[in-house]
Design a protein around this motif. Structure first.
Motif, mmCIF file in Angstrom:
data_model
loop_
_atom_site.group_PDB
_atom_site.id
_atom_site.type_symbol
_atom_site.label_atom_id
_atom_site.label_comp_id
_atom_site.label_asym_id
_atom_site.label_seq_id
_atom_site.Cartn_x
_atom_site.Cartn_y
_atom_site.Cartn_z
ATOM 1 N N VAL A 240 0.816 -1.441 0.006
ATOM 2 C CA VAL A 240 -0.194 0.029 -0.058
ATOM 3 C C VAL A 240 0.997 1.397 -0.026
ATOM 4 C CG1 VAL A 240 -1.784 1.314 1.317
ATOM 5 C CG2 VAL A 240 -1.695 -1.329 1.259
ATOM 6 N N LEU B 65 -3.047 5.678 -1.131
ATOM 7 C CA LEU B 65 -3.779 6.542 0.049
ATOM 8 C C LEU B 65 -4.297 7.854 -0.454
ATOM 9 C CD1 LEU B 65 -1.483 5.406 3.254
ATOM 10 C CD2 LEU B 65 -3.559 4.252 2.179
ATOM 11 N N HIS C 186 -3.697 10.312 6.514
ATOM 12 C CA HIS C 186 -3.795 9.489 5.504
ATOM 13 C C HIS C 186 -2.748 9.680 4.399
ATOM 14 C CE1 HIS C 186 -6.680 7.152 7.691
ATOM 15 N NE2 HIS C 186 -7.469 8.096 7.532
ATOM 16 N N ILE D 296 -3.153 3.841 6.738
ATOM 17 C CA ILE D 296 -4.228 3.277 5.948
ATOM 18 C C ILE D 296 -5.324 3.530 6.413
ATOM 19 C CG2 ILE D 296 -4.821 1.232 4.744
ATOM 20 C CD1 ILE D 296 -1.990 0.156 5.007
ATOM 21 N N LYS E 21 -8.659 -0.946 4.099
ATOM 22 C CA LYS E 21 -8.607 -2.192 4.877
ATOM 23 C C LYS E 21 -9.794 -3.386 4.613
ATOM 24 C CE LYS E 21 -7.169 -1.037 9.130
ATOM 25 N NZ LYS E 21 -6.264 -1.020 10.211
ATOM 26 N N ALA F 11 1.356 2.911 5.749
ATOM 27 C CA ALA F 11 1.698 2.451 4.365
ATOM 28 C C ALA F 11 2.826 1.635 4.146
ATOM 29 C CB ALA F 11 2.106 3.775 3.410
#
Length: 141
Positions: free
Chosen positions: A22, A27, A41, A57, A62, A93
């Motif tokens: 990620v 994000l 974020h 995240i 999620k 992340a």
């Protein structure tokens, strides 16, 4: 996409895990789509000022990644009927994984239903977002 049927599934079966990196870019993109512009974020300085090591995240992302894992497993002929998650940890992340295992199966109104425990794991492998899901799979008959 797979063509898994209800009869193919056994209690204890593992769902093919999903591993992903990620990224901060992802994000920012998710913030734009979800309209969740909380700076923790996407703004490292802000996140660090709030006590985090780096940007974190989104909780809903999620859940979306767990949902994608289940949809990929069920394939074109299955359907995600229910997904509940519990956010129990902060995830930075980076590398994550989504896993799951079948806990029960039953037939209701001619539809095969499969219950699955799911987990979102951080880069250390700790479960930070456990959950439960029900997936409908067609029967062969």
């Amino acid at each position: 996409m797979s063509k898994i049927h209800f009869e193919d599934v056994e209690i204890g079966d593992e769902i093919d895990p999903v591993r992903q990196n990620v990224t901060p870019r992802q994000l920012v993109q998710y913030a734009a789509v979800s309209q969740d512009f909380t700076p923790i974020h996407y703004n490292t300085a802000y996140a660090q000022g709030a006590g985090h090591d780096d940007i974190i995240i989104h909780g809903a992302l999620k859940t979306a990644l767990l949902s994608q894992m289940l949809a990929d497993w069920a394939g074109d002929i299955g359907a995600l009927k229910m997904l509940e998650t519990s956010y129990r940890g902060i995830d930075l992340a980076g590398e994550i994984s989504c896993t799951g295992s079948v806990t029960d199966k039953r037939v209701e109104d001619g539809i095969g239903l499969v219950d699955i425990d799911v987990q979102f794991r951080n880069s250390e492998g700790s479960i930070t977002t456990p959950g439960k899901a029900t997936v409908a799979l067609p029967k062969r008959d």
